[in-house]
Design a protein around this motif. Structure first.
Motif, PDB file in Angstrom:
ATOM      1  N   ALA A   2      26.049  11.028  86.789  1.00 46.25           N
ATOM      2  CA  ALA A   2      26.621   9.831  87.419  1.00 46.25           C
ATOM      3  C   ALA A   2      27.079  10.149  88.834  1.00 46.25           C
ATOM      4  O   ALA A   2      26.886   9.354  89.760  1.00 46.25           O
ATOM      5  N   LYS A   3      27.678  11.349  88.989  1.00 49.79           N
ATOM      6  CA  LYS A   3      28.152  11.740  90.324  1.00 49.79           C
ATOM      7  C   LYS A   3      26.982  11.879  91.293  1.00 49.79           C
ATOM      8  O   LYS A   3      27.066  11.503  92.460  1.00 49.79           O
ATOM      9  N   GLU A   4      25.866  12.449  90.787  1.00 48.82           N
ATOM     10  CA  GLU A   4      24.695  12.609  91.648  1.00 48.82           C
ATOM     11  C   GLU A   4      24.131  11.248  92.067  1.00 48.82           C
ATOM     12  O   GLU A   4      23.717  11.056  93.211  1.00 48.82           O
ATOM     13  N   LYS A   5      24.139  10.288  91.126  1.00 52.62           N
ATOM     14  CA  LYS A   5      23.673   8.933  91.453  1.00 52.62           C
ATOM     15  C   LYS A   5      24.556   8.285  92.505  1.00 52.62           C
ATOM     16  O   LYS A   5      24.082   7.631  93.430  1.00 52.62           O
ATOM     17  N   ASN A   6      25.881   8.459  92.335  1.00 48.40           N
ATOM     18  CA  ASN A   6      26.824   7.879  93.302  1.00 48.40           C
ATOM     19  C   ASN A   6      26.622   8.490  94.685  1.00 48.40           C
ATOM     20  O   ASN A   6      26.671   7.796  95.702  1.00 48.40           O
ATOM     21  N   LYS A   7      26.410   9.828  94.712  1.00 43.34           N
ATOM     22  CA  LYS A   7      26.192  10.492  95.998  1.00 43.34           C
ATOM     23  C   LYS A   7      24.901  10.000  96.650  1.00 43.34           C
ATOM     24  O   LYS A   7      24.837   9.782  97.861  1.00 43.34           O
ATOM     25  N   ALA A   8      23.858   9.830  95.813  1.00 46.22           N
ATOM     26  CA  ALA A   8      22.584   9.345  96.348  1.00 46.22           C
ATOM     27  C   ALA A   8      22.729   7.928  96.887  1.00 46.22           C
ATOM     28  O   ALA A   8      22.207   7.590  97.954  1.00 46.22           O
ATOM     29  N   ALA A   9      23.463   7.076  96.144  1.00 48.59           N
ATOM     30  CA  ALA A   9      23.690   5.696  96.595  1.00 48.59           C
ATOM     31  C   ALA A   9      24.493   5.671  97.883  1.00 48.59           C
ATOM     32  O   ALA A   9      24.209   4.898  98.801  1.00 48.59           O
ATOM     33  N   ALA A  10      25.513   6.534  97.940  1.00 44.22           N
ATOM     34  CA  ALA A  10      26.345   6.594  99.152  1.00 44.22           C
ATOM     35  C   ALA A  10      25.529   7.040 100.344  1.00 44.22           C
ATOM     36  O   ALA A  10      25.645   6.505 101.449  1.00 44.22           O
ATOM     37  N   SER A  11      24.656   8.047 100.111  1.00 45.89           N
ATOM     38  CA  SER A  11      23.813   8.545 101.192  1.00 45.89           C
ATOM     39  C   SER A  11      22.847   7.473 101.683  1.00 45.89           C
ATOM     40  O   SER A  11      22.629   7.314 102.889  1.00 45.89           O
ATOM     41  N   GLN A  12      22.288   6.713 100.733  1.00 42.22           N
ATOM     42  CA  GLN A  12      21.367   5.633 101.109  1.00 42.22           C
ATOM     43  C   GLN A  12      22.083   4.539 101.901  1.00 42.22           C
ATOM     44  O   GLN A  12      21.560   4.041 102.905  1.00 42.22           O
ATOM     45  N   ALA A  13      23.291   4.161 101.450  1.00 44.61           N
ATOM     46  CA  ALA A  13      24.064   3.132 102.154  1.00 44.61           C
ATOM     47  C   ALA A  13      24.435   3.595 103.555  1.00 44.61           C
ATOM     48  O   ALA A  13      24.348   2.841 104.528  1.00 44.61           O
ATOM     49  N   ASP A  14      24.844   4.878 103.671  1.00 47.69           N
ATOM     50  CA  ASP A  14      25.186   5.420 104.989  1.00 47.69           C
ATOM     51  C   ASP A  14      23.965   5.425 105.901  1.00 47.69           C
ATOM     52  O   ASP A  14      24.065   5.146 107.100  1.00 47.69           O
ATOM     53  N   GLY A  15      22.800   5.754 105.314  1.00 47.35           N
ATOM     54  CA  GLY A  15      21.581   5.763 106.113  1.00 47.35           C
ATOM     55  C   GLY A  15      21.227   4.380 106.631  1.00 47.35           C
ATOM     56  O   GLY A  15      20.844   4.225 107.796  1.00 47.35           O
ATOM     57  N   LEU A  16      21.377   3.360 105.778  1.00 55.88           N
ATOM     58  CA  LEU A  16      21.115   1.985 106.210  1.00 55.88           C
ATOM     59  C   LEU A  16      22.103   1.538 107.282  1.00 55.88           C
ATOM     60  O   LEU A  16      21.735   0.849 108.239  1.00 55.88           O
ATOM     61  N   ALA A  17      23.350   1.927 107.095  1.00 52.04           N
ATOM     62  CA  ALA A  17      24.369   1.559 108.083  1.00 52.04           C
ATOM     63  C   ALA A  17      24.064   2.173 109.440  1.00 52.04           C
ATOM     64  O   ALA A  17      24.174   1.512 110.481  1.00 52.04           O
ATOM     65  N   GLU A  18      23.656   3.456 109.449  1.00 41.73           N
ATOM     66  CA  GLU A  18      23.326   4.116 110.710  1.00 41.73           C
ATOM     67  C   GLU A  18      22.067   3.506 111.334  1.00 41.73           C
ATOM     68  O   GLU A  18      21.993   3.324 112.548  1.00 41.73           O
ATOM     69  N   LYS A  19      21.079   3.200 110.489  1.00 36.39           N
ATOM     70  CA  LYS A  19      19.835   2.615 110.989  1.00 36.39           C
ATOM     71  C   LYS A  19      20.088   1.281 111.682  1.00 36.39           C
ATOM     72  O   LYS A  19      19.469   0.965 112.707  1.00 36.39           O
ATOM     73  N   GLY A  86      35.567  -6.264  94.654  1.00 36.11           N
ATOM     74  CA  GLY A  86      34.484  -6.259  93.686  1.00 36.11           C
ATOM     75  C   GLY A  86      33.154  -6.745  94.230  1.00 36.11           C
ATOM     76  O   GLY A  86      32.165  -6.774  93.487  1.00 36.11           O
ATOM     77  N   LEU A  87      33.090  -7.129  95.509  1.00 38.68           N
ATOM     78  CA  LEU A  87      31.855  -7.640  96.099  1.00 38.68           C
ATOM     79  C   LEU A  87      31.034  -6.504  96.701  1.00 38.68           C
ATOM     80  O   LEU A  87      31.513  -5.802  97.592  1.00 38.68           O
ATOM     81  N   LYS A  88      29.815  -6.349  96.244  1.00 40.54           N
ATOM     82  CA  LYS A  88      28.948  -5.330  96.836  1.00 40.54           C
ATOM     83  C   LYS A  88      28.541  -5.724  98.259  1.00 40.54           C
ATOM     84  O   LYS A  88      28.368  -4.869  99.129  1.00 40.54           O
ATOM     85  N   ARG A  89      28.347  -7.010  98.488  1.00 43.07           N
ATOM     86  CA  ARG A  89      28.093  -7.520  99.827  1.00 43.07           C
ATOM     87  C   ARG A  89      29.146  -8.585 100.134  1.00 43.07           C
ATOM     88  O   ARG A  89      29.343  -9.525  99.365  1.00 43.07           O
ATOM     89  N   LYS A  90      29.804  -8.439 101.265  1.00 45.51           N
ATOM     90  CA  LYS A  90      30.895  -9.345 101.632  1.00 45.51           C
ATOM     91  C   LYS A  90      30.403 -10.553 102.434  1.00 45.51           C
ATOM     92  O   LYS A  90      31.067 -11.580 102.475  1.00 45.51           O
ATOM     93  N   LEU A  91      29.250 -10.405 103.093  1.00 49.30           N
ATOM     94  CA  LEU A  91      28.813 -11.394 104.079  1.00 49.30           C
ATOM     95  C   LEU A  91      28.647 -12.812 103.511  1.00 49.30           C
ATOM     96  O   LEU A  91      29.115 -13.771 104.143  1.00 49.30           O
ATOM     97  N   ASP A 221      28.311   1.175  97.999  1.00 50.99           N
ATOM     98  CA  ASP A 221      28.056   2.123  96.924  1.00 50.99           C
ATOM     99  C   ASP A 221      29.288   2.315  96.048  1.00 50.99           C
ATOM    100  O   ASP A 221      29.190   2.769  94.914  1.00 50.99           O
ATOM    101  N   GLU A 222      30.461   1.937  96.579  1.00 52.05           N
ATOM    102  CA  GLU A 222      31.708   2.118  95.834  1.00 52.05           C
ATOM    103  C   GLU A 222      32.499   0.811  95.853  1.00 52.05           C
ATOM    104  O   GLU A 222      32.957   0.373  96.912  1.00 52.05           O
ATOM    105  N   VAL A 223      32.595   0.160  94.716  1.00 47.92           N
ATOM    106  CA  VAL A 223      33.405  -1.048  94.601  1.00 47.92           C
ATOM    107  C   VAL A 223      34.329  -0.903  93.404  1.00 47.92           C
ATOM    108  O   VAL A 223      34.054  -0.160  92.469  1.00 47.92           O
ATOM    109  N   LYS A 224      35.442  -1.625  93.461  1.00 47.49           N
ATOM    110  CA  LYS A 224      36.378  -1.634  92.342  1.00 47.49           C
ATOM    111  C   LYS A 224      36.255  -2.982  91.644  1.00 47.49           C
ATOM    112  O   LYS A 224      36.495  -4.015  92.276  1.00 47.49           O
TER     113      LYS A 224
END
Length: 430
Positions: A2-19, A86-91, A221-224
């Motif tokens: 699960a931790k590896e999945k979260n890290k992968a998701a976080a990395s993907q989200a960070d990559g999209l944000a930078e792009k 709890g919103l994955k996308r706020k827009l 990648d991280e929501v409550k």
């Protein structure tokens, strides 16, 4: 796993944000610029108090402008922060409510003034207050989600300059707008002049909304997950207990906001003392907006480099100096430095008051910290201007400026020497 999945998701989200960083930076700067331009046309520090003073001779009514605006903006935030977390996308949430609630009331206020300001000024005043309360409420509802979205698409290293460019650029546009504000006030008969200003502001706000809609927001990648409100509110005291530096900030910042109780009375003081014409109002508005434009850029740059705590301390000191200079002024020209200091104080607060809160919290908790801060500050921001109106009515505006000066000095001292810079404190804890 699960931790590896979260890290992968976080990395993907960070990559999209930078792009998409340059795209998101640009469209959101343009959104904020046009919104700032719209607000400058109907400024709650200059134009709205002048309008209310035409509709009624009550100083308390002038004090109600920032009081109602602040209370409506700040109180709902804690109630929606739980949902925003709890919103994955706020827009989508932001677009819907900012369009209907935050922007639409301004042209409706313009229509209300056109139809009722002369024949039924009490009704026009009531509709005006309902309109700004609705707009502020809409802004408050979307703020935790909107600011968290900005924190997602604009990294901390560029947030200060982002808000400096966004708001400062809007203020630079507002300098040109201030010229036309003076012309409209002088050449269009009352109440058509004020009505026209609110309608133009509504059109400009629609343009800002269109730029906002172009944001490319990745999923978080991280929501409550949202929890029942009663459980959510029960956990809030533990947030305050765990963060002593954040508690100190809230106390100091409350005093800074109390020093702002006199903001709406500067233009009323000038009008009473020096019998302002439309050109005088345009000059003061241009100086006020132009100073904000320059100083928002400067404070954005400074906030990225030395932290936002010092900016807020300078904001408090600016409020104190503005009050002192207003007390010393002998004519409209002599009042200009007070409006410059007032603009500097508001610029520093506008750039830094949300940015510093983000630095007290983890990404997942940021909506809660934003909502908690604004909800706890809400009573002060409501009581302060009402108290200011009472002081002005019972004593005089000069007494109000003296109290504002004292609160500004104390607030600046507490922020400077009592509150630790959260950026440094977070690094030392890591």
């Amino acid at each position: 796993m699960a931790k590896e999945k979260n890290k992968a998701a976080a990395s993907q989200a960070d990559g999209l944000a930078e792009k998409n960083l340059n795209w998101n930076f640009t469209v959101n700067v343009l959104d904020n610029m046009f919104y700032a331009l719209a607000i400058s046309l109907v400024s709650k520090e200059t134009i709205m108090p002048l309008l209310v003073s035409r509709l009624t001779d009550s100083p308390l009514a002038v004090g109600l402008i920032p009081a109602i605006f602040s209370l409506s903006f700040l109180l709902p935030q804690l109630f929606v922060a739980n949902h925003a977390e709890g919103l994955k996308r706020k827009l989508p949430f932001v677009l819907l409510l900012s369009g209907l609630l935050q922007r639409l009331p301004y042209p409706l206020i313009g229509l209300a003034l056109l139809f009722f300001a002369v024949g039924a000024p009490e009704l026009a005043l009531a509709l005006f207050f309902i309109g700004i309360a609705t707009a502020a409420f809409g802004g408050g509802v979307v703020t935790p989600a909107w600011f968290t979205m900005i924190g997602k698409v604009v990294p901390v290293r560029r947030r200060g300059i982002f808000f400096g460019l966004a708001d400062g650029g809007g203020m630079f546009m507002g300098i040109i707008g201030a010229y036309f504000v003076g012309l409209i006030l002088d050449q269009v008969a009352y109440p058509g002049n004020f009505s026209l200003l609110f309608m133009i502001a509504g059109v400009v706000m629609a343009i800002s909304w269109a730029w906002l809609a172009l944001t490319r927001e990745p999923e978080s990648d991280e929501v409550k997950p949202a929890i029942p409100l009663r459980h959510y509110f029960k956990k809030l005291p533990s947030v305050l207990r765990r963060h002593d530096n954040y508690r100190r900030f809230l106390i100091a910042y409350a005093l800074v906001h109390l020093s702002m109780m006199a903001v709406s009375f500067y233009i009323v003081f000038a009008d009473t003392a020096f019998d302002l014409g439309g050109a005088d109002v345009g000059l003061l508005n241009a100086v006020f907006i132009g100073s904000q434009a320059v100083m928002r850029l400067a404070f954005g740059w400074l906030g990225d480099r030395w932290g936002h705590k010092r900016n807020l301390a300078l904001s408090a000191a600016g409020m104190a100096l503005a009050a002192l200079l207003a007390l010393m002024s002998e004519n409209v020209i002599g009042l200009l430095p007070a409006f410059v200091c007032l603009a500097c104080a508001i610029a520093a607060d506008g750039v830094s008051h949300f940015n510093i809160v983000l630095e007290f919290a983890s990404p997942a908790e940021q909506p809660t910290f934003i909502g908690l801060t604004n909800t706890l500050i809400a009573p002060v921001t409501f009581v302060g201007p009402v108290l200011g109106g009472w002081i002005a009515a019972t004593f005089n505006i000069e007494a109000l400026f003296v109290i504002s000066l004292i609160c500004g000095i104390v607030g600046a001292a507490l922020l400077r020497w009592w509150v630790r810079e959260p950026r440094t404190a977070q690094r030392s804890m890591a």
